[in-house]
Design an enzyme around this catalytic site. Structure first.
Site, PDB file in Angstrom:
ATOM      1  CD  GLN A  55      -2.793  -1.437   0.242  1.00  0.00           C
ATOM      2  OE1 GLN A  55      -3.809  -0.761   0.261  1.00  0.00           O
ATOM      3  NE2 GLN A  55      -2.551  -2.330  -0.714  1.00  0.00           N
ATOM      4  N   GLY A  63     -11.849   2.449   4.147  1.00  0.00           N
ATOM      5  CA  GLY A  63     -10.948   1.631   3.345  1.00  0.00           C
ATOM      6  C   GLY A  63     -10.020   2.455   2.474  1.00  0.00           C
ATOM      7  CG  HIS A  64      -7.366   0.293  -0.149  1.00  0.00           C
ATOM      8  ND1 HIS A  64      -6.531  -0.783  -0.330  1.00  0.00           N
ATOM      9  CD2 HIS A  64      -8.517  -0.044  -0.767  1.00  0.00           C
ATOM     10  CE1 HIS A  64      -7.154  -1.716  -1.028  1.00  0.00           C
ATOM     11  NE2 HIS A  64      -8.352  -1.288  -1.301  1.00  0.00           N
ATOM     12  CG  ASN A  65      -6.916   4.041  -3.227  1.00  0.00           C
ATOM     13  OD1 ASN A  65      -6.483   2.906  -3.007  1.00  0.00           O
ATOM     14  ND2 ASN A  65      -6.156   5.018  -3.664  1.00  0.00           N
TER      15      ASN A  65
END
Length: 362
Positions: free
Chosen positions: A206, A247-249
């Protein structure tokens, strides 16, 4: 427990006229002293109360408050002084901040803090016990980092921020000015990125960042994952309650508020001015328009393109026996719909007629 006299020694007492001079509004009645703010049913002769919920209007006649904050429509016939304002709840918030100001930072670094040689901490910042600040970190003026926080390498933190104990900020995170982060929150942790290699999972590094704008508040034990490639972005003015998973993004728009225990899966983009209730589950890669309200407990599996109020929660609570019978009906719903359509054809009813009838019921 401190009594009112003790509290008055450490906090200034305001006359109603002083409050109005600072915050606006219209004073009606005697100019009395105010020591505290309290609910209508708990206020005493040194407290100011407020009415924002119409259901509590009868309490205006029985409250022991020294004064109340009300709309113009509720000001007539009161037995105590009042401040008239279009938005009593907002006014209450501002009075509370006036009576309970945040303590000014005590600039300096606690001897037990560990700070990398190349980190920059403004001379006006306050760094508490056992804080760890890694290489390349920059911390702005008047920011307070309380006990046990860990600030990862190359992180940038703006001015006038407040980090409560045990906040963890991973490396290369960007946090704006006047940000409040409550205890146990984790900012910039790895997103849930894994690739299936036929017989095992392989971690996807990540390498993006977590970017938090100005005037954001993040609740206790909330987690915000860093981006997988791009950034996870929390725009200025957003409010995140306790125990939320971002969560990511994910991108969260300006002034959007999300209540506790909600989960936002990766790459979802939420617009500005949205209100997300508690316990909402939101799938990944969705787009939510500006000014969307989602009711608590809802499941959001698809994008929402238009502003409005949406709900998609599980069935409301009911006695177990009824719930079990309804669960069986739900399982057979598709078959039931097919049977109804067959009957409609036999009776000559059109689908449009049926939809209109159901819409009228709702």
């Amino acid at each position: 427990m401190k009594n009112k006299a003790d509290m008055s020694k450490s906090r200034r007492v305001f006359f109603l006229s002083e409050i109005v001079a600072r915050l606006g509004g219209e004073l009606r009645g005697e100019d009395v002293e105010i020591f505290e703010i309290a609910p209508l049913d708990q206020a005493d002769r040194q407290s100011i109360a407020f009415l924002s919920n119409p259901k509590l209007r009868p309490q205006l006649q029985t409250t022991a408050a020294a004064a109340v904050i009300v709309k113009a429509a509720d000001a007539a016939g009161l037995h105590c002084p009042c401040i008239v304002t279009p938005d009593p709840y907002l006014y209450f918030a501002r009075v509370t901040a006036l009576l309970h100001p945040q303590p000014a930072p005590v600039s300096g670094i606690h001897p037990s803090a560990i700070i990398a040689e190349d980190a920059f901490v403004d001379s006006g910042a306050e760094i508490g016990p056992q804080v760890v600040i890694e290489s390349g970190v920059r911390i702005g003026a008047r920011t307070v980092i309380k006990a046990g926080c860990v600030i990862g390498a190359d992180t940038v933190i703006g001015e006038d921020c407040l980090f409560y104990p045990r906040v963890t900020v991973y490396h290369n995170t960007v946090i704006g000015n006047r940000v409040i982060i409550h205890a146990g929150a984790v900012i910039g942790s790895d997103g849930f990125g894994n690739a299936w290699a036929r017989d095992h999972w392989e971690k996807i590094p990540q390498i993006g960042r977590a970017v938090v704008g100005d005037d954001v508040e993040i609740g206790a034990n909330t987690t915000i994952d860093r981006g997988a490639l791009g950034d996870t972005v929390i725009a200025s003015g957003a409010r995140l309650d306790n125990m939320i998973q971002i969560g990511h993004n994910v991108e969260i728009g300006r002034f959007t508020a999300i209540a506790a225990c909600s989960g936002i899966a990766g790459s979802t983009k939420i617009g500005a001015g949205c209100l997300i209730g508690g316990g909402v589950g939101m799938s990944g890669h969705l787009k939510i328009a500006d000014r969307v309200t989602i009711l608590g407990g809802s499941n959001v599996p698809s994008s929402i393109d238009e502003p409005g109020v949406y709900g998609g929660s599980v069935t409301p609570i009911m006695p177990q026996g009824i719930w079990r019978r309804n669960a069986i009906h739900y399982r057979n719903l598709d078959q039931l719909v097919k049977r109804v359509k067959v009957l409609e054809k036999k009776l000559g009813a059109t689908e449009e007629d049926t939809d209109k009838e159901e819409g009228d019921k709702l």
